[in-house]
Design a protein around this motif. Structure first.
Motif, PDB file in Angstrom:
ATOM      1  N   ALA A   1       0.831  -1.220   0.000  1.00  0.00           N
ATOM      2  CA  ALA A   1       0.000   0.000   0.000  1.00  0.00           C
ATOM      3  C   ALA A   1       0.858   1.260   0.000  1.00  0.00           C
ATOM      4  O   ALA A   1       0.442   2.290  -0.525  1.00  0.00           O
ATOM      5  N   GLU A   2       2.063   1.162   0.568  1.00  0.00           N
ATOM      6  CA  GLU A   2       2.913   2.360   0.627  1.00  0.00           C
ATOM      7  C   GLU A   2       3.278   2.868  -0.765  1.00  0.00           C
ATOM      8  O   GLU A   2       3.556   4.048  -0.943  1.00  0.00           O
ATOM      9  N   ASP A   3       3.305   1.975  -1.748  1.00  0.00           N
ATOM     10  CA  ASP A   3       3.655   2.394  -3.105  1.00  0.00           C
ATOM     11  C   ASP A   3       2.434   2.818  -3.927  1.00  0.00           C
ATOM     12  O   ASP A   3       2.564   3.082  -5.116  1.00  0.00           O
ATOM     13  N   CYS A   4       1.271   2.809  -3.306  1.00  0.00           N
ATOM     14  CA  CYS A   4       0.045   3.120  -4.051  1.00  0.00           C
ATOM     15  C   CYS A   4      -0.646   4.324  -3.424  1.00  0.00           C
ATOM     16  O   CYS A   4      -0.632   4.493  -2.214  1.00  0.00           O
ATOM     17  N   GLU A   5      -1.241   5.128  -4.278  1.00  0.00           N
ATOM     18  CA  GLU A   5      -2.027   6.253  -3.761  1.00  0.00           C
ATOM     19  C   GLU A   5      -3.430   5.775  -3.367  1.00  0.00           C
ATOM     20  O   GLU A   5      -3.987   6.213  -2.370  1.00  0.00           O
ATOM     21  N   VAL A   6      -3.964   4.869  -4.169  1.00  0.00           N
ATOM     22  CA  VAL A   6      -5.321   4.354  -3.935  1.00  0.00           C
ATOM     23  C   VAL A   6      -5.265   2.827  -4.019  1.00  0.00           C
ATOM     24  O   VAL A   6      -4.619   2.285  -4.912  1.00  0.00           O
ATOM     25  N   LEU A   7      -5.936   2.164  -3.087  1.00  0.00           N
ATOM     26  CA  LEU A   7      -6.019   0.700  -3.145  1.00  0.00           C
ATOM     27  C   LEU A   7      -7.458   0.279  -3.409  1.00  0.00           C
ATOM     28  O   LEU A   7      -8.385   0.799  -2.780  1.00  0.00           O
TER      29      LEU A   7
ATOM     30  N   GLU B   1      -6.206   1.924   7.043  1.00  0.00           N
ATOM     31  CA  GLU B   1      -7.015   3.127   6.789  1.00  0.00           C
ATOM     32  C   GLU B   1      -6.744   4.183   7.861  1.00  0.00           C
ATOM     33  O   GLU B   1      -6.581   5.364   7.558  1.00  0.00           O
ATOM     34  N   GLU B   2      -6.647   3.725   9.116  1.00  0.00           N
ATOM     35  CA  GLU B   2      -6.364   4.683  10.204  1.00  0.00           C
ATOM     36  C   GLU B   2      -4.992   5.321  10.038  1.00  0.00           C
ATOM     37  O   GLU B   2      -4.768   6.456  10.430  1.00  0.00           O
ATOM     38  N   ASN B   3      -4.079   4.569   9.395  1.00  0.00           N
ATOM     39  CA  ASN B   3      -2.734   5.113   9.168  1.00  0.00           C
ATOM     40  C   ASN B   3      -2.647   5.927   7.883  1.00  0.00           C
ATOM     41  O   ASN B   3      -1.561   6.251   7.416  1.00  0.00           O
ATOM     42  N   GLY B   4      -3.779   6.186   7.256  1.00  0.00           N
ATOM     43  CA  GLY B   4      -3.780   7.112   6.124  1.00  0.00           C
ATOM     44  C   GLY B   4      -3.850   6.474   4.753  1.00  0.00           C
ATOM     45  O   GLY B   4      -3.852   7.183   3.743  1.00  0.00           O
TER      46      GLY B   4
END
Ligand code: ADP
Length: 399
Positions: A82-88, A104-107
């Protein structure tokens, strides 16, 4: 643009080096899942010049084959993906809600978000939400053991439906229609390690699927309603538009749109409904493109896959109207003789007007290996041609 390198881990323990182009961050889309739904989402995104990253389960999965930049993974690396993606976004329901909630809580930007996903992942939670909001669902109860089951049976009688609360794995079974007490106890003994629920058996006249696509902020569109015929619990043929009449069709569309608003859905929300003698009853939700919506690839100006990608990236939605009076999709299923439809592709391709889709999957009995869609002015003609193409893919003449 500079290429970016990302290390991807493979399910077999190795890792591969992935080279992807730097995209504007808005378009850094990650798709979680790697079967045919992910493959078709990926293809739609590529058409728009967006190359999604893929969180694949196996390197030979349908979507992974079609996406050389796919990320192969260790089972616990979703958060780092997820860190490499803007939207999952998501192709299936077999995910850990706790992990998604923490992400989600981590942004992390999950589309749809956990409010929608929770309703799609957990059938019991889904029924509770729907009932509490006044939607019509079958009577249901959690089954923690034989007592719960017998209580439910004495209130609603047999047959009743036992369901696993979480989605079954591909090819697995999660719904049992039980005719009596001994059969119910047998299912409980065999599957009681899963969370189960009981449901009142419905007298189904038709099964329909209403596909809505919704952007963040609420702009939404609805596709022509699909009618599904199943065999042995597997969807076999899908016809659109469903033969419902204007009043019921409007009611079904309105239900699905209200539900999408209520759940703050983003992307496709597919609402499976039963038409019963008592009217429309909601059966199940899927917060992703749905098998019953494959006809939208040829049958509408913007497929459910493209509109899903557009919606999760908050881009304008495309039109969803029908391009033909009748669209029929037949799922190409694996048979016990292990015939590979790819071997018979030339025989099917000569059937003009049949749109053939194969998913690159290894044939197994009952597995969805592809689908055929036919558009026509006439529903019976479309069915006939779609069945002919399916038979050709199996090396058979049509029945
Ligand atoms: P799945 O997750 O396998 O899609 P569903 O809940 O959609 O599970 O159920 C699969 C099929 O079982 C439905 O398409 C329908 O034919 C039948 N079914 C499910 N629930 C009921 C019910 N309450 N009454 C009668 N048939 C049902």
């Amino acid at each position: 643009m500079q290429p970016t390198q990302i290390n991807g881990h493979r399910a077999d323990g190795g890792y591969c080096l992935i080279v992807a182009q730097d995209l504007p961050s808005l378009y850094r889309l990650g798709i979680v899942g790697s079967s045919q739904i992910a493959r078709m989402m990926h293809q739609s995104a590529v058409k728009l010049g967006i190359t999604p990253r893929l969180f694949a389960e196996r390197y030979d999965d349908s979507a992974a084959q079609a996406a050389p930049e796919a990320v192969f993974h260790h089972p616990d690396s979703l958060a780092s993906f997820a860190e490499d993606c803007e939207v999952l976004t998501f192709e299936h329901e077999r995910l850990d809600m706790g992990l998604l909630q923490a992400m989600e809580e981590n942004g992390a930007l999950l589309r749809p978000g956990t409010k929608t996903l929770r309703a799609a992942f957990d059938k019991l939670h889904q029924r509770l939400i729907l009932r509490n909001r006044g939607f019509n669902v079958p009577a249901f109860a959690q089954v923690r053991g034989p007592d719960d089951l017998l209580d439910f049976a004495s209130a609603y009688g047999f047959p009743l439906v036992l369901k696993s609360v979480r989605a079954a794995p591909p090819g697995g079974r999660g719904v049992w229609i039980v005719e009596g007490r001994s059969q119910a106890m047998r299912v409980l003994a065999e599957h009681g390690e899963q969370e189960l629920m009981a449901e009142e058996h419905q007298q189904i006249i038709k099964e329909i699927v209403v596909i809505v696509v919704r952007r963040p902020g609420g702009n939404s569109r609805c596709y022509p309603i699909a009618e599904v015929s199943s065999q042995d619990g597997i969807a076999r043929e899908i016809r659109a538009p469903a033969d419902l009449g204007n009043r019921l069709a409007a009611e079904a569309r309105d239900l699905a749109k209200r539900l999408a608003d209520d759940l703050d859905a983003v992307g496709v929300l597919a609402v499976e409904m039963f038409l019963t003698t008592e009217g429309l009853v909601i059966n199940e939700l899927a917060a992703r493109p749905h098998n019953a919506g494959h006809f939208t690839i040829e049958g509408t100006p913007t497929s459910q896959f493209e509109n899903h990608v557009r919606a999760v990236l908050d881009l304008p939605l495309g039109p969803t109207w029908s391009l033909a009076p009748a669209a029929v999709t037949v799922n190409v299923l694996g048979t016990i003789d292990g015939v590979d439809p790819a071997q018979h592709l030339p025989d099917a391709l000569i059937i003009e007007g049949a749109h053939i889709h194969l998913y690159g999957k290894i044939p197994r009995a009952g597995r969805k290996l592809g689908h055929v869609t036919v558009l026509s002015d006439d529903m019976d003609q479309a069915r006939e041609l779609a069945r002919r193409a399916d038979a050709a893919l199996h090396g058979r003449r049509p029945l």
